[in-house]
Design a protein around this motif. Structure first.
Motif, PDB file in Angstrom:
ATOM      1  N   VAL A 132       0.867  -1.327  -0.073  1.00  0.00           N
ATOM      2  CA  VAL A 132      -0.040  -0.092  -0.043  1.00  0.00           C
ATOM      3  C   VAL A 132       0.782   1.258   0.051  1.00  0.00           C
ATOM      4  O   VAL A 132       0.181   2.263   0.302  1.00  0.00           O
ATOM      5  CB  VAL A 132      -1.104  -0.011   1.116  1.00  0.00           C
ATOM      6  N   GLY A 133       2.191   1.012  -0.219  1.00  0.00           N
ATOM      7  CA  GLY A 133       3.116   2.111  -0.622  1.00  0.00           C
ATOM      8  C   GLY A 133       3.636   3.057   0.692  1.00  0.00           C
ATOM      9  O   GLY A 133       3.790   4.170   0.557  1.00  0.00           O
ATOM     10  N   ILE A 134       3.827   2.428   1.775  1.00  0.00           N
ATOM     11  CA  ILE A 134       4.504   3.197   2.960  1.00  0.00           C
ATOM     12  C   ILE A 134       5.690   2.393   3.514  1.00  0.00           C
ATOM     13  O   ILE A 134       5.576   1.281   3.119  1.00  0.00           O
ATOM     14  CB  ILE A 134       3.513   3.180   4.241  1.00  0.00           C
ATOM     15  N   GLY A 135       6.518   3.022   3.896  1.00  0.00           N
ATOM     16  CA  GLY A 135       7.750   2.645   4.612  1.00  0.00           C
ATOM     17  C   GLY A 135       8.429   3.551   5.481  1.00  0.00           C
ATOM     18  O   GLY A 135       7.907   4.667   5.443  1.00  0.00           O
ATOM     19  N   GLY A 136       9.655   3.595   5.742  1.00  0.00           N
ATOM     20  CA  GLY A 136      10.493   4.600   6.438  1.00  0.00           C
ATOM     21  C   GLY A 136       9.732   5.079   7.842  1.00  0.00           C
ATOM     22  O   GLY A 136       9.265   4.098   8.630  1.00  0.00           O
ATOM     23  N   GLU A 137       9.394   6.113   8.074  1.00  0.00           N
ATOM     24  CA  GLU A 137       8.917   6.880   8.989  1.00  0.00           C
ATOM     25  C   GLU A 137       7.371   7.190   8.563  1.00  0.00           C
ATOM     26  O   GLU A 137       6.835   8.207   9.348  1.00  0.00           O
ATOM     27  CB  GLU A 137       9.585   8.075   9.474  1.00  0.00           C
ATOM     28  N   ASP A 138       6.802   6.547   7.739  1.00  0.00           N
ATOM     29  CA  ASP A 138       5.441   7.065   7.347  1.00  0.00           C
ATOM     30  C   ASP A 138       4.317   6.697   8.292  1.00  0.00           C
ATOM     31  O   ASP A 138       3.370   7.144   8.395  1.00  0.00           O
ATOM     32  CB  ASP A 138       5.079   6.320   5.884  1.00  0.00           C
ATOM     33  N   TYR A 139       4.735   5.839   9.028  1.00  0.00           N
ATOM     34  CA  TYR A 139       3.899   5.369  10.171  1.00  0.00           C
ATOM     35  C   TYR A 139       3.524   6.672  11.175  1.00  0.00           C
ATOM     36  O   TYR A 139       2.606   6.676  11.947  1.00  0.00           O
ATOM     37  CB  TYR A 139       4.289   4.008  11.113  1.00  0.00           C
ATOM     38  N   ALA A 140       4.490   7.611  11.196  1.00  0.00           N
ATOM     39  CA  ALA A 140       4.432   8.655  12.006  1.00  0.00           C
ATOM     40  C   ALA A 140       3.656   9.942  11.457  1.00  0.00           C
ATOM     41  O   ALA A 140       3.545  10.982  11.976  1.00  0.00           O
ATOM     42  CB  ALA A 140       5.662   9.050  12.502  1.00  0.00           C
ATOM     43  N   ASP A 141       3.414   9.927   9.958  1.00  0.00           N
ATOM     44  CA  ASP A 141       2.940  10.945   9.347  1.00  0.00           C
ATOM     45  C   ASP A 141       1.380  10.822   8.967  1.00  0.00           C
ATOM     46  O   ASP A 141       1.275   9.824   8.258  1.00  0.00           O
ATOM     47  CB  ASP A 141       3.536  10.840   7.852  1.00  0.00           C
ATOM     48  N   PRO A 142       0.546  11.427   9.777  1.00  0.00           N
ATOM     49  CA  PRO A 142      -0.952  11.137   9.645  1.00  0.00           C
ATOM     50  C   PRO A 142      -1.418  11.034   8.189  1.00  0.00           C
ATOM     51  O   PRO A 142      -2.334  10.086   7.868  1.00  0.00           O
ATOM     52  CB  PRO A 142      -1.691  12.194  10.322  1.00  0.00           C
ATOM     53  N   ALA A 143      -1.366  12.036   7.367  1.00  0.00           N
ATOM     54  CA  ALA A 143      -1.731  12.214   6.192  1.00  0.00           C
ATOM     55  C   ALA A 143      -1.421  10.915   5.336  1.00  0.00           C
ATOM     56  O   ALA A 143      -2.151  10.131   4.776  1.00  0.00           O
ATOM     57  CB  ALA A 143      -1.368  13.425   5.428  1.00  0.00           C
ATOM     58  N   THR A 144      -0.115  10.515   5.285  1.00  0.00           N
ATOM     59  CA  THR A 144       0.392   9.345   4.333  1.00  0.00           C
ATOM     60  C   THR A 144      -0.140   8.053   4.994  1.00  0.00           C
ATOM     61  O   THR A 144      -0.760   7.108   4.509  1.00  0.00           O
ATOM     62  CB  THR A 144       1.934   9.319   4.622  1.00  0.00           C
ATOM     63  N   PHE A 145      -0.298   7.884   6.518  1.00  0.00           N
ATOM     64  CA  PHE A 145      -0.647   6.776   6.792  1.00  0.00           C
ATOM     65  C   PHE A 145      -2.187   6.599   6.821  1.00  0.00           C
ATOM     66  O   PHE A 145      -2.678   5.487   6.517  1.00  0.00           O
ATOM     67  CB  PHE A 145      -0.277   6.844   8.327  1.00  0.00           C
ATOM     68  N   ASP A 146      -2.937   7.482   7.037  1.00  0.00           N
ATOM     69  CA  ASP A 146      -4.396   7.362   6.794  1.00  0.00           C
ATOM     70  C   ASP A 146      -4.716   6.812   5.114  1.00  0.00           C
ATOM     71  O   ASP A 146      -5.732   6.087   5.098  1.00  0.00           O
ATOM     72  CB  ASP A 146      -4.995   8.914   6.829  1.00  0.00           C
ATOM     73  N   ALA A 147      -4.084   7.343   4.278  1.00  0.00           N
ATOM     74  CA  ALA A 147      -4.317   6.834   2.816  1.00  0.00           C
ATOM     75  C   ALA A 147      -3.851   5.537   2.806  1.00  0.00           C
ATOM     76  O   ALA A 147      -4.575   4.733   2.294  1.00  0.00           O
ATOM     77  CB  ALA A 147      -3.500   7.605   1.989  1.00  0.00           C
ATOM     78  N   ALA A 148      -2.755   4.959   3.253  1.00  0.00           N
ATOM     79  CA  ALA A 148      -2.485   3.731   3.165  1.00  0.00           C
ATOM     80  C   ALA A 148      -3.485   2.787   3.984  1.00  0.00           C
ATOM     81  O   ALA A 148      -3.709   1.584   3.726  1.00  0.00           O
ATOM     82  CB  ALA A 148      -0.977   3.432   3.841  1.00  0.00           C
ATOM     83  N   TYR A 149      -3.726   3.322   5.245  1.00  0.00           N
ATOM     84  CA  TYR A 149      -4.807   2.503   5.819  1.00  0.00           C
ATOM     85  C   TYR A 149      -6.141   2.264   5.155  1.00  0.00           C
ATOM     86  O   TYR A 149      -6.808   1.079   5.271  1.00  0.00           O
ATOM     87  CB  TYR A 149      -5.271   3.126   7.112  1.00  0.00           C
ATOM     88  N   GLY A 150      -6.629   2.976   4.343  1.00  0.00           N
ATOM     89  CA  GLY A 150      -7.695   3.093   3.500  1.00  0.00           C
ATOM     90  C   GLY A 150      -7.343   1.838   2.592  1.00  0.00           C
ATOM     91  O   GLY A 150      -8.283   0.810   2.413  1.00  0.00           O
ATOM     92  N   SER A 151      -6.374   1.766   1.964  1.00  0.00           N
ATOM     93  CA  SER A 151      -6.075   0.647   1.091  1.00  0.00           C
ATOM     94  C   SER A 151      -5.779  -0.809   1.753  1.00  0.00           C
ATOM     95  O   SER A 151      -6.399  -1.561   1.196  1.00  0.00           O
ATOM     96  CB  SER A 151      -4.830   1.000   0.348  1.00  0.00           C
ATOM     97  N   ALA A 152      -5.306  -0.704   2.833  1.00  0.00           N
ATOM     98  CA  ALA A 152      -4.915  -1.770   3.433  1.00  0.00           C
ATOM     99  C   ALA A 152      -6.087  -2.474   4.026  1.00  0.00           C
ATOM    100  O   ALA A 152      -6.315  -3.771   3.971  1.00  0.00           O
ATOM    101  CB  ALA A 152      -3.891  -1.641   4.590  1.00  0.00           C
ATOM    102  N   THR A 153      -7.070  -1.647   4.455  1.00  0.00           N
ATOM    103  CA  THR A 153      -8.379  -2.076   5.032  1.00  0.00           C
ATOM    104  C   THR A 153      -9.090  -2.821   3.785  1.00  0.00           C
ATOM    105  O   THR A 153      -9.699  -3.855   4.145  1.00  0.00           O
ATOM    106  CB  THR A 153      -9.151  -1.056   5.541  1.00  0.00           C
ATOM    107  N   ILE A 154      -9.226  -2.433   2.702  1.00  0.00           N
ATOM    108  CA  ILE A 154      -9.921  -2.915   1.459  1.00  0.00           C
ATOM    109  C   ILE A 154      -9.297  -4.192   1.152  1.00  0.00           C
ATOM    110  O   ILE A 154      -9.869  -5.377   0.996  1.00  0.00           O
ATOM    111  CB  ILE A 154      -9.954  -1.894   0.472  1.00  0.00           C
ATOM    112  N   VAL A 155      -8.019  -4.291   1.276  1.00  0.00           N
ATOM    113  CA  VAL A 155      -7.164  -5.433   1.029  1.00  0.00           C
ATOM    114  C   VAL A 155      -7.809  -6.479   1.913  1.00  0.00           C
ATOM    115  O   VAL A 155      -7.920  -7.704   1.725  1.00  0.00           O
ATOM    116  CB  VAL A 155      -5.716  -5.320   0.861  1.00  0.00           C
ATOM    117  N   CYS A 156      -7.779  -6.370   3.203  1.00  0.00           N
ATOM    118  CA  CYS A 156      -8.010  -7.338   4.359  1.00  0.00           C
ATOM    119  C   CYS A 156      -9.566  -7.686   4.107  1.00  0.00           C
ATOM    120  O   CYS A 156      -9.801  -8.951   4.339  1.00  0.00           O
ATOM    121  CB  CYS A 156      -8.112  -6.611   5.768  1.00  0.00           C
TER     122      CYS A 156
END
Length: 474
Positions: free
Chosen positions: A424-448
């Motif tokens: 879903v396109g995240i790595g590095g310190e992205d888990y601490a960036d709200p905007a980046t992680f929010d977008a990745a969370y949506g994609s990951a949730t759909i995959v699940c």
């Protein structure tokens, strides 16, 4: 209180309600509950650990996956060691090992040291986890085993229920290190009770040789694949894939020619057993990844503290505690096919409802409905899934079938947590960036949600109710 060293074989002598019976259940509950508590609280602590140790997302993945890797790879070997050398002895060894590794986790000064300690912690869990149930199975008289296992299951579930409170409170008001250090006194009590009061049992028919080569090849294959998924795009990832493929091929060859295989591959010839484990892999992959992303989403994007994020997921545990037994009873009446189909589909609906989790969160409207629906689906599915996997094989393979199903569930979570962040396109310190992680969370949730729906379809197409199988002569 019974002979503390003598009872061997499968005909136990301990009765439920006796001092020895209570001691066996107590030791088993404390040991397995300790690993259950640890598994519950680490996700809650990841955000804080990352900030404190300046860890990357890949390192946070390894903190979760290092434990799952060694546990999934070695749990079958752990069960074999208990059968061969004594269930209580291996259980105590695993408890001491787990406590020592927990101390190393609690004192870890860097992410690398913490990852190494977590791998060692998984080794200890692989020794004590199968032993906790095997001690009950071997010690109690056959007529009392189901009641003892029921007590063990119910009390162990309490550890999952209190985990979010204990873990979240320790992380938020003390230190994340205490989620590991709290294991030390629990382990000490467990060892004292086990050594003083639990009778030793073993399997006199267990193979005299252990399939160490198979265990090492399984660990190497899983490690290579996990590394490749987490570090995808790095220079060593292709080599890791090659190692994983070669190790997997060597593992299959070793198991086929061994006269003492860790995993008799013939049990997968039963279509129901193979299908139940395929469904287990897919569903637990979604479960592990969903919880990994959800807890980080609640903290990074929604602004929850560790305690609040941990407690937020409690409805899943409550549904399991209250309804899992009823799910098993329903499957006993109508057969496993419908519960194993509807369960994952209901979980998929609950997962999609969790797409509402984001900034400006309302727990009662945005979190609770999704978790309740998810928990209802999980409670409907779990007991039929386990029962189907065990019933599909001959009685003499019941232990190995249980171990395989457990290992497959852990491996599913392991590989999903390894693969999904990069997917879903995240790595590095992205888990601490709200905007980046929010977008990745949506994609990951759909995959699940898609994975869970696939699990439901697999069940509908491959699982047959016992009555229907008998009518067809299957």
């Amino acid at each position: 209180m019974g002979d503390p060293t003598g009872s061997a074989g499968t005909g136990g002598t301990v009765r439920i309600g006796t001092p020895t019976g209570r001691a066996v259940v107590t030791a088993a509950v404390l040991g397995s509950g300790m690993t259950m508590l640890d598994g519950t609280v680490v996700n809650v602590a990841l955000r804080t650990i990352g900030a404190d140790l300046d860890a990357s997302l890949a390192q946070l993945q390894w903190i979760t996956n290092g434990y799952l890797l060694s546990l999934a790879s070695l749990i079958l070997l752990g069960g074999s060691l208990g059968d061969r050398f004594g269930r209580r002895r291996v259980f105590v060894l695993g408890t001491v090992w787990f406590a020592a590794a927990s101390l190393a986790c609690g004192l870890a000064p860097t992410p690398a040291v913490l990852i190494g300690a977590r791998i060692l912690q998984g080794v200890g869990a692989a020794l004590l986890t199968p032993g906790s149930l095997a001690m009950i199975q071997g010690a109690f008289v056959p007529g009392d085993r189901s009641r003892a296992i029921g007590s063990w299951s119910g009390l162990t579930s309490v550890a999952a229920a209190v985990g979010p409170f204990v873990g979240g409170g320790l992380v938020q008001y003390a230190s994340w290190r205490w989620i590991f250090l709290v294991n030390l006194p629990i382990a000490a009590i467990t060892v004292v009770v086990a050594r003083r009061a639990v009778p030793e049992t073993l399997d006199p028919g267990a193979p005299r040789r252990l399939d160490v080569a198979g265990a090492l090849l399984a660990a190497l294959g899983l490690a290579g694949l996990t590394y490749a998924l987490i570090e995808w795009g790095g220079p060593l990832a292709p080599w890791a894939v090659a190692v994983a493929v070669l190790a997997a091929a060597a593992y299959v060859a070793d198991e086929r020619r061994s006269d003492h295989p860790m995993l008799p591959l013939g049990i997968f010839a039963d279509r129901t057993f193979a299908a139940a484990n395929a469904m287990t892999f897919v569903v637990y992959a979604a479960l592990g990844a969903m919880l990994f992303f959800l807890v980080l989403q609640l903290q990074t994007v929604s602004g929850y503290g560790a305690l609040r994020a941990g407690v937020a997921t409690l409805p899943i545990t409550v549904c399991m505690l209250l309804l899992a037994a009823r799910g098993g009873a329903l499957a006993a009446r109508i057969g496993p096919r419908v519960p194993m189909t509807l369960g994952p589909l209901v979980m998929a609906v609950g997962t999609l409802l969790l797409l509402r989790v984001g900034p400006d969160l309302g727990y009662w409207t945005d979190v609770l409905p999704g978790l309740v629906v998810f928990g209802l689906g999980l409670a409907l599915m779990v007991a039929p899934l386990t029962a189907t996997a065990l019933a599909a094989v001959a009685d003499e393979h019941a232990g190995i079938a249980s171990g395989v199903n457990n290992a497959v569930a852990r491996a599913g979570s392991l590989l999903a947590v390894a693969a999904l962040p990069a997917a879903v396109g995240i790595g590095g310190e992205d888990y601490a960036d709200p905007a980046t992680f929010d977008a990745a969370y949506g994609s990951a949730t759909i995959v699940c949600a898609v994975l869970l729906a696939v699990g439901g379809v697999v069940s509908w197409l491959t699982i047959r109710d016992p009555g229907l199988r008998a009518a067809r002569g299957a």
